[in-house]
Design a protein around this motif. Structure first.
Motif, PDB file in Angstrom:
ATOM      1  N   VAL A   1      -4.563  -4.564   7.431  1.00  0.00           N
ATOM      2  CA  VAL A   1      -4.043  -3.277   6.986  1.00  0.00           C
ATOM      3  C   VAL A   1      -3.152  -3.481   5.760  1.00  0.00           C
ATOM      4  O   VAL A   1      -2.362  -4.418   5.697  1.00  0.00           O
ATOM      5  N   GLY A   2      -3.298  -2.584   4.798  1.00  0.00           N
ATOM      6  CA  GLY A   2      -2.363  -2.560   3.686  1.00  0.00           C
ATOM      7  C   GLY A   2      -2.858  -3.227   2.430  1.00  0.00           C
ATOM      8  O   GLY A   2      -4.026  -3.614   2.303  1.00  0.00           O
TER       9      GLY A   2
ATOM     10  N   LEU B   1      -1.963   7.432   0.995  1.00  0.00           N
ATOM     11  CA  LEU B   1      -2.978   6.781   1.815  1.00  0.00           C
ATOM     12  C   LEU B   1      -4.197   6.504   0.951  1.00  0.00           C
ATOM     13  O   LEU B   1      -4.602   7.349   0.150  1.00  0.00           O
ATOM     14  N   GLU B   2      -4.763   5.330   1.128  1.00  0.00           N
ATOM     15  CA  GLU B   2      -5.994   4.992   0.433  1.00  0.00           C
ATOM     16  C   GLU B   2      -7.065   6.033   0.719  1.00  0.00           C
ATOM     17  O   GLU B   2      -7.156   6.560   1.831  1.00  0.00           O
TER      18      GLU B   2
ATOM     19  N   GLY C   1      -4.554   0.797   1.361  1.00  0.00           N
ATOM     20  CA  GLY C   1      -3.997   1.149   2.655  1.00  0.00           C
ATOM     21  C   GLY C   1      -2.949   2.233   2.540  1.00  0.00           C
ATOM     22  O   GLY C   1      -3.256   3.425   2.549  1.00  0.00           O
ATOM     23  N   LEU C   2      -1.698   1.833   2.421  1.00  0.00           N
ATOM     24  CA  LEU C   2      -0.592   2.785   2.434  1.00  0.00           C
ATOM     25  C   LEU C   2       0.497   2.372   1.454  1.00  0.00           C
ATOM     26  O   LEU C   2       0.618   1.208   1.100  1.00  0.00           O
TER      27      LEU C   2
ATOM     28  N   GLU D   1      -5.981   5.694  11.418  1.00  0.00           N
ATOM     29  CA  GLU D   1      -6.573   5.792  10.078  1.00  0.00           C
ATOM     30  C   GLU D   1      -6.374   4.505   9.286  1.00  0.00           C
ATOM     31  O   GLU D   1      -7.293   4.021   8.608  1.00  0.00           O
ATOM     32  N   LEU D   2      -5.191   3.913   9.373  1.00  0.00           N
ATOM     33  CA  LEU D   2      -4.916   2.683   8.638  1.00  0.00           C
ATOM     34  C   LEU D   2      -5.783   1.527   9.135  1.00  0.00           C
ATOM     35  O   LEU D   2      -6.287   0.727   8.338  1.00  0.00           O
TER      36      LEU D   2
END
Length: 372
Positions: free
Chosen positions: A134-135, A242-243, A311-312, A359-360
């Motif tokens: 993630v990220g 958010l991506e 990601g975020l 979602e992530l």
């Protein structure tokens, strides 16, 4: 991975940075909200000295309680992430024992703040292990962690950046007076910040020249590279990003606003963020004109792309009395407890905390490792 079993998620938290406790609190929030019918969670804590240890699933022990900062303790057994046969696996090693496997990992959620976690180092390790995570990737994590180079990227993207001075270790040791002179030209008050720390750790507001040296030395306890920023009059406005899915553009949340309201805090420092109840008011959506809301969401997406984030991210701005937005910074792994601003902004935009976690993870599973 098959449809007949849960998706296996390794949560990484703790770490070697000064934000160790904040990371533990973030992990507690995620562990308490993740959909356990869909995901199998493997909590892996990282001690302050860098040992990876297997944790139990009781998230309450990582919550931030009054008078107690959670911390990952060392253990005899060390967890290692390995790659074999095209599958990343977790292996537990103990002295005088045969290593035992914990099984495959589908995705890693690195809930790490600060150096040795949010700065591209762990992301590079995960890339080498060929595991999805993630990220942001290596580059975006490194740039997004560095308050100097993120400003360089923002300026290149045409974003308004406030006046600042970047200070290296060599500059301060060789010619401190030149640093003092450069800061004096910014005008006081200024904010002295470690380049690569977050959660307001090591940051000082300095009202005049007499307090500068002490503030620099405090920041240098956390990072030998610093940025010193001119104070900007304006409201602190934040926006979540958010991506996008597939080739879609980044998605942005309704903006939020931070207002420190008690306790003698001159800015949104660590205690105001995490320790003192009601020290700061977090308003979302922020009370802004509709055109300003649209503008800050547009600028947040530009900042996200400027550092090649994934990601975020949470992007922080100052909204000046003239109605202009000056970017402060981007945070590629923002505070992620249920009461943190990032989840609150998305909740106000229509995505709940559990939905945001889901979602992530799904975005990470859809994104390949390696160059992309």
């Amino acid at each position: 991975m098959t449809d007949s079993r849960k998706i296996r998620v390794a949560l990484l938290f703790g770490g070697r940075s000064s934000e160790h406790a904040v990371s533990c609190v973030t992990a507690a929030g995620v562990m308490g909200a993740i959909d356990t019918d869909k995901y199998e969670v493997v909590p892996v804590g990282i001690t302050r000295r860098g040992q990876w240890v297997l944790s139990d699933g009781d998230w309450h022990q990582w919550a931030l309680n009054t008078g107690h900062a959670p911390e990952v303790s060392p253990a005899q057994a060390t967890v290692q992430l390995t790659e074999g046969g095209g599958r990343p696996r977790l292996v537990v090693s103990e002295p005088n024992r045969v290593p035992r496997e914990l099984g495959d990992v589908d995705v890693v959620f690195p809930l790490l703040h600060g150096a040795f976690g949010e700065d591209g180092t762990v992301q590079g390790l995960l890339e080498l292990a060929d595991v999805r995570y993630v990220g942001a990737g290596v580059l975006a994590s490194a740039v997004g962690m560095d308050k100097h180079f993120m400003k360089v990227a923002f300026e290149a993207a045409g974003l308004a950046v406030g006046p600042y001075v970047a200070v290296t270790d060599r500059q301060w040791r060789r010619d401190p007076q030149s640093v003092r002179d450069a800061v004096g030209r910014l005008g006081y008050p200024v904010f002295v910040k470690p380049c690569r720390a977050g959660s307001s750790v090591g940051i000082s507001r300095v009202e005049g020249p007499e307090g500068l040296d002490a503030a620099i030395e405090e920041a240098r306890r956390h990072d030998l590279r610093l940025v010193i920023e001119a104070g900007i009059v304006g409201r602190e406005i934040e926006c979540g990003v958010l991506e996008g899915r597939g080739c879609d553009a980044p998605r942005t949340s309704l903006p939020g606003e931070v207002a420190v309201r008690k306790g003698g805090h001159s800015f949104y420092d660590f205690e105001a963020k995490y320790v003192e109840d009601d020290a700061a008011a977090l308003s979302c959506p922020a009370d802004l004109p509709e055109e300003a809301i649209a503008r800050v969401r547009e600028l947040a997406a530009v900042a996200f792309d400027a550092v090649a984030a994934e990601g975020l991210s949470r992007v922080d701005f100052f909204y000046t009395p003239a109605g202009e937005f000056v970017i402060n910074e981007i945070n590629t792994m923002p505070g992620f407890t249920p009461i943190s601003m990032y989840p609150q902004m998305w909740a106000a935009t229509g995505m709940s905390y559990p939905e945001l976690i889901d979602e992530l993870i799904q975005l990470a599973l859809a994104r390949p490792t390696g160059l992309r």
